[in-house]
Design a protein around this motif. Structure first.
Motif, PDB file in Angstrom:
ATOM      1  N   LYS A   1      78.874  98.111  81.686  1.00 56.44           N
ATOM      2  CA  LYS A   1      80.093  98.804  81.335  1.00 56.44           C
ATOM      3  C   LYS A   1      79.987 100.254  81.801  1.00 56.44           C
ATOM      4  CE  LYS A   1      81.385  96.064  77.269  1.00 56.44           C
ATOM      5  NZ  LYS A   1      81.643  96.100  75.796  1.00 56.44           N
ATOM      6  N   GLU A   2      81.054 100.736  82.412  1.00 53.62           N
ATOM      7  CA  GLU A   2      81.099 102.112  82.869  1.00 53.62           C
ATOM      8  C   GLU A   2      82.324 102.790  82.276  1.00 53.62           C
ATOM      9  OE1 GLU A   2      81.207 101.712  87.093  1.00 53.62           O
ATOM     10  OE2 GLU A   2      79.041 101.445  87.285  1.00 53.62           O
ATOM     11  N   VAL A   3      82.293 104.101  82.186  1.00 48.66           N
ATOM     12  CA  VAL A   3      83.419 104.865  81.659  1.00 48.66           C
ATOM     13  C   VAL A   3      83.895 105.832  82.736  1.00 48.66           C
ATOM     14  CG1 VAL A   3      84.198 106.506  79.910  1.00 48.66           C
ATOM     15  CG2 VAL A   3      82.627 104.658  79.277  1.00 48.66           C
ATOM     16  N   TYR A   4      85.207 105.806  82.987  1.00 55.52           N
ATOM     17  CA  TYR A   4      85.813 106.701  83.971  1.00 55.52           C
ATOM     18  C   TYR A   4      86.838 107.597  83.281  1.00 55.52           C
ATOM     19  CZ  TYR A   4      83.817 103.941  87.763  1.00 55.52           C
ATOM     20  OH  TYR A   4      82.947 103.307  88.622  1.00 55.52           O
ATOM     21  N   ARG A   5      86.768 108.874  83.605  1.00 57.63           N
ATOM     22  CA  ARG A   5      87.746 109.829  83.084  1.00 57.63           C
ATOM     23  C   ARG A   5      88.598 110.329  84.250  1.00 57.63           C
ATOM     24  NH1 ARG A   5      89.266 112.410  78.755  1.00 57.63           N
ATOM     25  NH2 ARG A   5      90.167 114.508  78.894  1.00 57.63           N
ATOM     26  N   ALA A   6      89.904 110.254  84.086  1.00 53.71           N
ATOM     27  CA  ALA A   6      90.850 110.704  85.107  1.00 53.71           C
ATOM     28  C   ALA A   6      91.383 112.079  84.712  1.00 53.71           C
ATOM     29  CB  ALA A   6      91.998 109.707  85.246  1.00 53.71           C
ATOM     30  N   LYS A   7      91.071 113.095  85.503  1.00 50.78           N
ATOM     31  CA  LYS A   7      91.494 114.458  85.178  1.00 50.78           C
ATOM     32  C   LYS A   7      93.005 114.637  85.321  1.00 50.78           C
ATOM     33  CE  LYS A   7      88.828 116.368  88.221  1.00 50.78           C
ATOM     34  NZ  LYS A   7      88.171 117.409  89.061  1.00 50.78           N
ATOM     35  N   ARG A   8      93.571 114.054  86.386  1.00 49.81           N
ATOM     36  CA  ARG A   8      94.976 114.326  86.696  1.00 49.81           C
ATOM     37  C   ARG A   8      95.935 113.230  86.213  1.00 49.81           C
ATOM     38  NH1 ARG A   8      95.749 118.091  91.178  1.00 49.81           N
ATOM     39  NH2 ARG A   8      93.737 118.882  91.928  1.00 49.81           N
ATOM     40  N   ALA A   9      95.592 111.977  86.494  1.00 50.06           N
ATOM     41  CA  ALA A   9      96.549 110.911  86.176  1.00 50.06           C
ATOM     42  C   ALA A   9      95.870 109.543  86.184  1.00 50.06           C
ATOM     43  CB  ALA A   9      97.703 110.914  87.190  1.00 50.06           C
ATOM     44  N   ILE A  10      96.538 108.608  85.535  1.00 45.82           N
ATOM     45  CA  ILE A  10      96.170 107.187  85.579  1.00 45.82           C
ATOM     46  C   ILE A  10      97.379 106.406  86.059  1.00 45.82           C
ATOM     47  CG2 ILE A  10      95.544 105.157  84.214  1.00 45.82           C
ATOM     48  CD1 ILE A  10      93.932 106.992  82.391  1.00 45.82           C
ATOM     49  N   ILE A  11      97.144 105.511  86.991  1.00 45.84           N
ATOM     50  CA  ILE A  11      98.213 104.633  87.481  1.00 45.84           C
ATOM     51  C   ILE A  11      97.943 103.222  86.971  1.00 45.84           C
ATOM     52  CG2 ILE A  11      99.300 103.607  89.511  1.00 45.84           C
ATOM     53  CD1 ILE A  11      98.615 106.145  91.047  1.00 45.84           C
ATOM     54  N   VAL A  12      98.825 102.714  86.125  1.00 49.75           N
ATOM     55  CA  VAL A  12      98.721 101.345  85.623  1.00 49.75           C
ATOM     56  C   VAL A  12      99.492 100.441  86.582  1.00 49.75           C
ATOM     57  CG1 VAL A  12      99.155  99.774  83.709  1.00 49.75           C
ATOM     58  CG2 VAL A  12      98.575 102.170  83.248  1.00 49.75           C
ATOM     59  N   ALA A  13      98.765  99.706  87.395  1.00 50.94           N
ATOM     60  CA  ALA A  13      99.380  98.796  88.366  1.00 50.94           C
ATOM     61  C   ALA A  13      98.710  97.436  88.241  1.00 50.94           C
ATOM     62  CB  ALA A  13      99.253  99.353  89.778  1.00 50.94           C
TER      63      ALA A  13
END
Length: 462
Positions: A131-143
């Motif tokens: 399991k890895e954790v990613y942090r998006a500083k600007r935006a997340i795109i749910v596609a």
């Protein structure tokens, strides 16, 4: 924790166009996709493989029409070779996308895994190993796209779906003699016409009293139906009850006019549409949904401005080319600091039903015009007078255009017949540009092509 500028959930049409544009601007983007490859369901089991089969079938259909006889006195085909061609097209395009991704490194990366929200900037990704954790500083795109809908009936697990026909190395490898299709949308109709042309006896059952979605203009659907091969038995107003295995195949029971009836065939296909896939944890962070779809504005933003939801997941226009444009809208707005500067115009997205013959439409059609109080002036050009249609012996159908009676600007159109999927693109541009009937009529479209009909229809009004 890995921190990047943007994370996309999915790597299909709603995700990777934005990914490439954002990466080109210098942002670091990670796409999370459970398939681990780009292009989503379109290439996996949708548009591309289904049209690879369609065009193979079309060549066979034309060969029969013009008596291109084989040595044994008849035109022949091998269904397994058609499937092999489809598989090869998919493999080729996957390799193509892999090369495109290499060129975008290191700013754009693809991770195979399943993503879930931890908060509105953070995702936990379960990969094959960890399991890895990613942090998006600007935006997340749910596609995250869509999946095949399944009716909650007994025996649903006995049915095949589009996945079993169009995926790589599909379950269905031999041509059935008989086929029952549950559903009457574009996937059901396209599949019915493909198999019908190859000699399968097809029966199609639709719950409502018409083909295609109830959101599609009624006159368009009625006009398309009259040109479909009558060998395809279409039963409307039928409520499917169950599917069961019997000695000679599969029996489907249904109710029509308060009478219970049944039909037995080699296979039963369930094609009752697709439903949006909403990522785990979306509800916990407050992303608003409605009827199983994420709510977005025309800037592709959810109620959380730095979270976007382009493509099938918003359910507004479940088409690959629409998802691509929505994806780019999201990218442009992310680059503007999540301030909307670009907007999606769903009214100018063309839709094509790749049946035999094709049917395509765009813009405001009679049903919508009536509901909105818009008075239309319409005109048409039948394919029976078209040179290219005569050359191909494909003279069924028409090009029909709709103009706002007050401005005489084109607001909608449909094409049923030869080259519909190509012609609707030109008509969509005319609708998007708000061209007047005079401007449409004055263009010198090339001869002999079916596009001449676009001009011919408009000339009738001036």
């Amino acid at each position: 924790m890995k921190t990047v500028d943007v994370v996309t959930i999915g790597a299909g049409g709603g995700a990777y166009p934005a990914g490439f544009r954002l990466a080109k601007s210098g942002m670091d983007v990670v796409m999370i996709d459970d398939k681990g490859v780009m292009s989503g369901n379109c290439l996996a089991e949708g548009c591309v493989p289904s049209k690879a089969i369609r065009e193979s079938v079309n060549l066979y259909r034309i060969s029969k029409k013009f008596d291109f006889w084989g040595l044994d006195g008849q035109v022949a085909f091998e269904y397994k070779k058609i499937i092999a061609h489809k598989d090869n097209v998919q493999k080729f395009r996957y390799a193509q996308h892999a090369e495109e991704l290499k060129e975008a490194l290191p700013h754009l990366q693809l991770v195979k895994g399943h993503a879930r929200f931890l908060d509105d900037h953070t995702l936990e990704v379960k990969t094959e190993k960890e399991k890895e954790v990613y942090r998006a500083k600007r935006a997340i795109i749910v596609a995250s796209g869509s999946e095949t809908s399944i009716l909650p009936i007994n025996g649903a697990d006995l049915c095949i779906t589009s996945h079993d026909i169009f995926s790589m190395n599909p379950k269905l490898q031999t041509l059935p003699k008989t086929m029952t299709i549950i559903g009457g949308g574009y996937i059901a109709l396209e599949t019915a016409t493909f198999f019908n042309e190859l000699g399968t006896r097809v029966k199609l059952f639709k719950r409502s009293d018409r083909i295609l979605s109830d959101e599609v203009d009624l006159r368009f659907s009625q006009t398309l139906r009259q040109f479909l091969d009558p060998n395809i038995e279409i039963v409307t107003g039928a409520r499917v009850m169950e599917v069961e295995r019997v000695q000679d195949g599969y029996r489907m029971s249904y109710v029509k006019d308060d009478k219970t009836e049944s039909v037995t065939s080699d296979i039963v296909m369930m094609a009752v549409g697709r439903r949006s896939v909403i990522p785990e944890g979306a509800d916990k962070i407050g992303i608003k949904t409605e009827h199983g779809r994420i709510i977005v504005n025309n800037a592709m933003q959810t109620n959380i401005p730095h979270i976007y939801a382009p493509g099938d997941v918003n359910g507004l226009s479940m088409l690959f080319h629409s998802a691509v444009r929505q994806s780019l809208v999201a990218a442009n707005n992310i680059m503007a600091g999540n301030t909307p500067i670009d907007y999606m115009n769903f009214k100018t997205v063309p839709t094509t039903v790749f049946t035999f013959p094709e049917g395509a439409y765009v813009g405001i059609l009679p049903d919508e015009a009536k509901s909105k109080g818009i008075k239309l002036v319409e005109t048409s050009s039948p394919f029976k007078i078209d040179a290219r249609a005569q050359i191909f012996g494909e003279m069924d159908g028409e090009i029909r255009e709709f103009f706002d009676a007050e401005t005489m600007k084109i607001v909608g159109a449909w094409v049923i017949g030869l080259d519909a999927g190509l012609l609707i693109g030109e008509l969509a541009r005319l609708v998007e540009g708000g061209f007047t009937v005079k401007e449409v009529a004055e263009f010198a479209d090339q001869h002999p092509t079916t596009a001449e009909g676009i001009v011919k229809a408009a000339r009738k009004l001036i």
